[in-house]
Design a protein around this motif. Structure first.
Motif, short mmCIF file in Angstrom:
data_model
loop_
_atom_site.label_atom_id
_atom_site.label_comp_id
_atom_site.label_asym_id
_atom_site.label_seq_id
_atom_site.Cartn_x
_atom_site.Cartn_y
_atom_site.Cartn_z
N MET A 1 0.82 -1.20 0.00
CA MET A 1 0.00 0.00 0.00
C MET A 1 0.86 1.25 0.00
SD MET A 1 -3.14 1.08 0.10
CE MET A 1 -4.23 2.30 0.73
N ALA A 2 1.92 1.27 0.81
CA ALA A 2 2.77 2.45 0.90
C ALA A 2 3.43 2.75 -0.44
CB ALA A 2 3.83 2.26 1.98
N LYS A 3 3.79 1.69 -1.20
CA LYS A 3 4.39 1.89 -2.53
C LYS A 3 3.40 2.57 -3.46
CE LYS A 3 7.95 -1.56 -3.26
NZ LYS A 3 8.31 -2.76 -3.99
N ASP A 4 2.14 2.13 -3.40
CA ASP A 4 1.11 2.73 -4.25
C ASP A 4 0.90 4.20 -3.92
OD1 ASP A 4 0.72 0.33 -5.56
OD2 ASP A 4 -1.01 -0.23 -4.34
N VAL A 5 0.91 4.53 -2.63
CA VAL A 5 0.75 5.92 -2.21
C VAL A 5 1.91 6.76 -2.73
CG1 VAL A 5 0.76 7.47 -0.22
CG2 VAL A 5 -0.67 5.43 -0.20
N LYS B 1 3.83 6.12 -5.24
CA LYS B 1 3.73 6.18 -6.70
C LYS B 1 2.69 7.22 -7.12
CE LYS B 1 2.99 3.30 -10.75
NZ LYS B 1 2.66 1.98 -11.27
N SER B 2 1.54 7.23 -6.46
CA SER B 2 0.49 8.22 -6.75
C SER B 2 0.99 9.62 -6.45
CB SER B 2 -0.77 7.94 -5.93
OG SER B 2 -1.38 6.76 -6.35
N TYR B 3 1.67 9.77 -5.33
CA TYR B 3 2.19 11.07 -4.92
C TYR B 3 3.19 11.59 -5.96
CZ TYR B 3 4.23 14.63 -1.85
OH TYR B 3 4.68 15.80 -1.32
N ALA B 4 4.11 10.76 -6.38
CA ALA B 4 5.10 11.16 -7.39
C ALA B 4 4.42 11.46 -8.72
CB ALA B 4 6.15 10.06 -7.56
#
Length: 170
Positions: A1-5, A7-10
């Motif tokens: 989940m943290a990776k997805d966040v 990735k979305s943030y970037a």
């Protein structure tokens, strides 16, 4: 989940560089970010140059049209400003009529249309810049003559200005 966040943030930061062209993609990413990590979402709009208001408008636009199966190409052709104006008024029954109207009218005309009115045939726009003190004086005068504060803006400011001018003629 943290990776997805992350990735979305970037991705949001990258899309924000050309937010007018990428408004649908940015809206999708911000919608995901808003749902998955509100802290990162807030950090984004506080630091990216995309205002809080615009961030939420982008999300509203994406969520409004997501289930209506409207081609993204059409939405992009109309542009963020026009789509933002019609989004609060869209239903599955009127979406095609509103989009057709938006194709041939300005954002200002669309604003009047969705409110049930029609701008004058010879409407003119005036852009003025004021320092904070002078702006507050203007707002106070317009409110005294019938304008109504709404959020950070005023409703009925044009009519109030005309009433103010009439009092100056006397």
């Amino acid at each position: 989940m943290a990776k997805d966040v992350e990735k979305s943030y970037a991705s949001a930061w990258e899309l924000a560089k050309a937010s007018d062209e990428n408004f649908l993609e940015l809206g999708n990413v911000l919608s995901d970010l808003n749902e998955s990590d509100i802290v990162r979402f807030r950090h984004f709009y506080q630091n990216s140059g995309i205002s809080r208001r615009k961030a939420y408008y982008l999300i509203k636009v994406v969520r409004t049209f997501r289930d209506l199966k409207i081609p993204q190409k059409l939405l992009k052709e109309l542009g963020f400003t026009k789509i933002k104006v019609i989004a609060p008024h869209v239903t599955k029954n009127n979406v095609h009529d509103l989009l057709a109207f938006a194709k041939t009218h300005t954002a200002k005309e669309i604003e009047a249309y969705v409110k049930g009115g029609k701008p004058g045939d010879n409407s003119h726009s005036v852009l003025m810049y004021f320092n904070e003190q002078n702006y507050e004086q203007l707002v106070d005068a317009l409110v005294e003559h019938g304008a109504v504060r709404k959020g950070r803006g005023l409703d009925g400011k044009e009519e109030a200005l005309m009433r103010l001018l009439e009092t100056l003629k006397k």
